[in-house]
Design a protein around this motif. Structure first.
Motif, PDB file in Angstrom:
ATOM      1  N   ASN A 152       0.675  -1.404   0.123  1.00 51.90           N
ATOM      2  CA  ASN A 152       0.192  -0.168   0.510  1.00 51.90           C
ATOM      3  C   ASN A 152       0.861   1.197  -0.396  1.00 51.90           C
ATOM      4  O   ASN A 152       0.906   2.505   0.639  1.00 51.90           O
ATOM      5  N   THR A 172      -4.202   1.457   4.668  1.00 50.46           N
ATOM      6  CA  THR A 172      -5.117   1.473   2.528  1.00 50.46           C
ATOM      7  C   THR A 172      -4.026   2.801   2.068  1.00 50.46           C
ATOM      8  O   THR A 172      -3.210   3.199   2.312  1.00 50.46           O
ATOM      9  N   TRP A 240      -7.492  -0.383  -0.854  1.00 50.85           N
ATOM     10  CA  TRP A 240      -8.202   1.045  -0.784  1.00 50.85           C
ATOM     11  C   TRP A 240      -9.181   0.720   0.559  1.00 50.85           C
ATOM     12  O   TRP A 240      -9.876   1.485   0.843  1.00 50.85           O
ATOM     13  N   GLY A 241      -9.296  -0.595   1.546  1.00 52.61           N
ATOM     14  CA  GLY A 241     -10.078   0.146   2.314  1.00 52.61           C
ATOM     15  C   GLY A 241     -11.097  -0.694   2.617  1.00 52.61           C
ATOM     16  O   GLY A 241     -11.904  -0.073   3.557  1.00 52.61           O
TER      17      GLY A 241
END
Length: 242
Positions: A152, A172, A240-241
């Motif tokens: 990330n 993220t 991206w969470g």
């Protein structure tokens, strides 16, 4: 051939012969006196009609009918407004609207192009094609295209990632974009920040990052930098969470 635009057409003329009635043989001759009486009566009627027309008053030049006279009276009561030549028309204010790319839209997109734009949004830099192209080339040099979301941390940024050498990670990609913009605007990369603010040349911004201390290799001052077209690749939703 007649002109189709005017639509004028001439009527054909036709001569019709007057039929002649011949008396039958042996038929008794009719009296001519009644026919002469009818002719005399017709002549009198014509003269009477002409006399009536002669006695009727002719309309005077400029005269008008009662309806026209009423209309004229209405026109006399109408008003006209005249504006001086030196009076300027007031300026009209029109509102303008500018559409901006929101962070949520970019996160929902989930591609490397979306992340590059997210960094630009975080830094307040223009979302120009040149800026996006520079970011995409830079990301490719750091982590490659197929695994651009590695740890990330697409730019191997040390700030906020727990690794000063750039080997740290972020929870993220959203946090990664925030810290990338923060580091570029920290004062350590003024030339890169200024080039992104102009947003008019991907090559000029690349030269600024080569000359900076972001990477110890300085990307070979361009020899380790590819300008080939970039690929659009989506990262996993978990990066991206989402």
């Amino acid at each position: 051939m007649q002109d189709a635009r005017t639509g004028g057409r001439r009527a054909a003329r036709q001569e019709v012969a007057t039929p002649v009635t011949r008396p039958r043989v042996g038929a008794p001759a009719r009296s001519r006196a009644p026919r002469r009486s009818l002719v005399a009566a017709a002549v009198v009627s014509v003269f009477g009609l002409l006399a009536g027309l002669a006695l009727a008053p002719l309309p005077q030049p400029g005269g008008s009918l009662p309806t026209a006279a009423a209309d004229a009276a209405l026109h006399e009561d109408s008003q006209a407004v005249r504006v001086g030549a030196d009076v300027a028309a007031p300026a009209v204010s029109r509102e303008s609207y500018v559409a901006t790319t929101g962070s949520q839209t970019l996160v929902a997109g989930g591609t490397n192009v979306d992340w590059a734009k997210l960094v630009l949004v975080e830094g307040g830099w223009p979302l120009s094609d040149e800026n996006v192209t520079f970011m995409m080339r830079w990301m490719r040099q750091e982590n490659g295209a197929d695994n651009w979301w590695n740890r990330n941390n697409p730019l191997n940024n040390g700030q906020g990632s727990g690794g000063g050498s750039g080997l740290g990670s972020y929870p993220t990609l959203v946090e990664a974009a925030y810290y990338a913009a923060e580091n570029l605007q920290s004062g350590r990369y003024p030339e890169v920040d200024a080039a992104l603010a102009r947003g008019d040349s991907a090559d000029a911004t690349a030269q600024a990052i080569w000359a900076s201390v972001w990477a110890s290799s300085h990307y070979g001052y361009g020899t380790h930098w590819s300008s080939r077209p970039y690929e659009v690749i989506e990262a996993p939703a978990s990066a991206w969470g989402r």
